[in-house]
Scaffold this active site. Structure first.
Site, short mmCIF file in Angstrom:
data_model
loop_
_atom_site.label_atom_id
_atom_site.label_comp_id
_atom_site.label_asym_id
_atom_site.label_seq_id
_atom_site.Cartn_x
_atom_site.Cartn_y
_atom_site.Cartn_z
N GLN A 1 -91.30 48.88 5.24
CA GLN A 1 -91.79 50.18 5.19
C GLN A 1 -93.14 50.25 4.50
O GLN A 1 -93.87 51.30 4.44
CB GLN A 1 -90.70 50.92 4.24
CG GLN A 1 -89.21 50.97 4.78
CD GLN A 1 -88.48 51.58 3.76
OE1 GLN A 1 -88.29 52.62 3.61
NE2 GLN A 1 -87.84 50.33 3.00
N ASP B 1 -99.08 48.01 3.64
CA ASP B 1 -100.06 46.80 3.32
C ASP B 1 -99.94 45.82 4.21
O ASP B 1 -99.06 45.82 4.93
CB ASP B 1 -99.84 46.54 1.58
CG ASP B 1 -98.35 45.90 1.47
OD1 ASP B 1 -98.16 45.23 2.09
OD2 ASP B 1 -97.98 46.44 0.60
N HIS C 1 -93.39 51.89 9.38
CA HIS C 1 -94.08 53.08 8.80
C HIS C 1 -95.62 53.00 8.99
O HIS C 1 -96.25 53.83 8.42
CB HIS C 1 -93.89 53.51 7.28
CG HIS C 1 -92.59 53.93 7.04
ND1 HIS C 1 -92.06 54.01 5.85
CD2 HIS C 1 -91.52 54.28 7.80
CE1 HIS C 1 -90.58 54.63 5.92
NE2 HIS C 1 -90.54 54.68 7.02
N CYS D 1 -105.94 58.12 16.98
CA CYS D 1 -106.42 59.50 17.45
C CYS D 1 -105.45 60.36 17.53
O CYS D 1 -104.46 60.05 18.23
CB CYS D 1 -107.34 59.39 18.76
SG CYS D 1 -108.00 61.06 19.42
N THR E 1 -86.58 48.33 -2.25
CA THR E 1 -86.67 49.67 -1.61
C THR E 1 -85.66 50.54 -2.39
O THR E 1 -84.29 49.96 -2.50
CB THR E 1 -86.43 49.46 -0.12
OG1 THR E 1 -86.49 50.93 0.34
CG2 THR E 1 -85.12 48.97 0.64
N ASN F 1 -83.00 43.77 -5.41
CA ASN F 1 -83.97 45.02 -5.86
C ASN F 1 -83.83 45.03 -7.54
O ASN F 1 -83.20 44.56 -8.04
CB ASN F 1 -83.44 46.19 -5.33
CG ASN F 1 -84.28 47.58 -5.50
OD1 ASN F 1 -85.34 47.07 -4.85
ND2 ASN F 1 -83.77 48.64 -5.93
N LEU F 2 -85.01 45.52 -7.93
CA LEU F 2 -85.15 45.71 -9.40
C LEU F 2 -83.76 46.54 -10.10
O LEU F 2 -83.46 45.85 -11.14
CB LEU F 2 -86.31 46.49 -9.91
CG LEU F 2 -86.86 46.30 -11.40
CD1 LEU F 2 -87.03 44.76 -11.81
CD2 LEU F 2 -87.91 47.24 -11.62
N ALA G 1 -88.54 41.16 -7.63
CA ALA G 1 -88.48 40.39 -6.43
C ALA G 1 -89.20 38.93 -6.51
O ALA G 1 -88.97 37.82 -5.72
CB ALA G 1 -89.36 41.14 -5.26
P1 OAD Z 1 -89.74 53.63 -3.60
O1 OAD Z 1 -90.73 53.59 -4.64
O2 OAD Z 1 -88.91 54.49 -3.21
O3 OAD Z 1 -88.71 52.44 -4.29
C1 OAD Z 1 -89.25 51.29 -4.86
C2 OAD Z 1 -87.98 50.39 -5.21
O4 OAD Z 1 -88.51 49.00 -5.54
C3 OAD Z 1 -87.27 50.88 -6.23
O5 OAD Z 1 -85.72 51.00 -6.22
C4 OAD Z 1 -87.62 50.05 -7.53
O6 OAD Z 1 -86.42 49.80 -8.46
C5 OAD Z 1 -87.87 48.62 -6.74
N1 OAD Z 1 -88.85 47.94 -7.45
C6 OAD Z 1 -89.81 48.19 -8.28
N2 OAD Z 1 -90.47 47.38 -8.64
C7 OAD Z 1 -89.82 46.04 -8.30
C8 OAD Z 1 -89.87 44.68 -8.28
N3 OAD Z 1 -90.75 43.74 -9.02
N4 OAD Z 1 -88.97 43.81 -7.59
C9 OAD Z 1 -88.09 44.37 -6.87
N5 OAD Z 1 -87.72 45.84 -6.83
C10 OAD Z 1 -88.70 46.42 -7.35
O7 OAD Z 1 -90.24 52.64 -2.37
P2 OAD Z 1 -89.46 52.48 -0.90
O8 OAD Z 1 -88.26 52.52 -0.84
O9 OAD Z 1 -90.37 51.61 -0.29
O10 OAD Z 1 -92.85 56.43 3.18
O11 OAD Z 1 -90.10 53.96 -0.28
C11 OAD Z 1 -89.78 54.34 1.05
C12 OAD Z 1 -90.70 55.03 1.80
O12 OAD Z 1 -91.00 56.40 0.77
C13 OAD Z 1 -92.12 54.54 1.74
O13 OAD Z 1 -92.49 53.76 2.81
C14 OAD Z 1 -92.92 55.67 2.00
C15 OAD Z 1 -92.35 56.51 0.96
O14 OAD Z 1 -92.51 57.89 1.04
C16 OAD Z 1 -93.80 56.93 3.78
O15 OAD Z 1 -94.92 57.28 3.43
C17 OAD Z 1 -93.53 57.62 5.10
#
Ligand code: OAD
Length: 229
Positions: free
Chosen positions: A88, A91, A106, A114, A173, A198-199, A216
């Protein structure tokens, strides 16, 4: 040959210094999703949206892959494993960590799209609303990012890979954004074993067969070492 589908989210890049979305100091605390991550927000204020993603692109460029990205590339390089990373993240840290089979559901910060003719090209370091499309000339350049209300990329391919997998792993995630948040249920219904790294427990934790919680950069290399024996 073990087929593994790995879903990754912002948590895998957190230890590379890239901010997650939903933490208390996350990106969505400072910016309204409606303003910077929807087609309506882009129409309303393209300058603001470009500034937001220009900053994300600069942060991603300055960051380095961490041991979690690198461990996944090592797993992919092993002849006993067929790995697909469905990320998702926008980067490019999986690619710079050495992974080749990476699907950006994503979109990516490093692509331009465009709005008018859907032509795609590599994004410059700094994008602006006055950039013209190299194909049709329209001043409708947007980052090639999937926004809320838009369909993530290559969904058929992902579902197909999920159903054919021997294992589904979700890394970093929060399990809040669909369709990615639904992959664990899709895997479960297809009889595919599931693992969360996950954390903290994600929103979908109860659906995973196994879950390990911690950073991670520790959990992923540990798990890969187990796989590689
Ligand atoms: P989130 O910010 O919602 O969640 C990040 C997750 O990573 C959380 O559950 C944290 O506990 C965990 N986390 C943080 N640091 C960590 C580490 N060092 N090791 C392991 N886990 C860790 O991010 P996403 O789930 O990626 O979409 O969010 C999904 C989508 O929501 C993104 O792709 C973006 C956002 O809105 C769009 O912009 C379309």
């Amino acid at each position: 040959m073990a087929k593994i589908v790995i879903l990754t989210g912002a948590g895998i890049s957190a230890e590379s210094g890239i901010r997650t979305f939903r933490a208390s100091d996350g990106l969505w605390e400072e910016h309204r999703i409606e303003d910077v991550a929807t087609p309506e927000g882009f129409v309303q204020d393209p300058d603001l949206v470009h500034r937001f993603y220009n900053a994300r692109r600069a942060a991603a460029t300055a960051a380095q892959p961490n041991p979690a990205h690198i461990a996944l590339a090592e797993l992919e390089a092993d002849p006993g494993h067929e790995v697909l990373i469905v990320t998702q993240n926008v980067d490019d840290l999986h690619e710079r960590g050495g992974s080749q089979n990476v699907l950006h559901m994503h979109g990516t910060l490093f692509g331009a799209l465009c709005h008018s003719c859907e032509h795609r090209w590599p994004a410059p370091e700094v994008m602006s609303p006055t950039d013209s499309c190299p194909s049709c000339g329209a001043q409708a350049t947007r980052p090639d990012i999937v926004w809320f209300g838009e369909m993530p990329y290559r969904m058929e391919e992902i579902w197909h890979a999920l159903r054919a997998a021997d294992l589904f792993v979700s890394i970093g995630t929060s399990g809040n954004v669909y369709p990615a948040a639904g992959f664990v249920a899709d895997a479960m219904h297809a009889g595919v074993p599931t693992l969360e790294l996950n954390l903290e427990p994600s929103a979908g934790r109860s659906m995973f067969d196994e879950a390990r919680h911690g950073p991670a950069s520790v959990l992923v290399p540990q798990w890969v070492r187990e796989r590689l024996g």
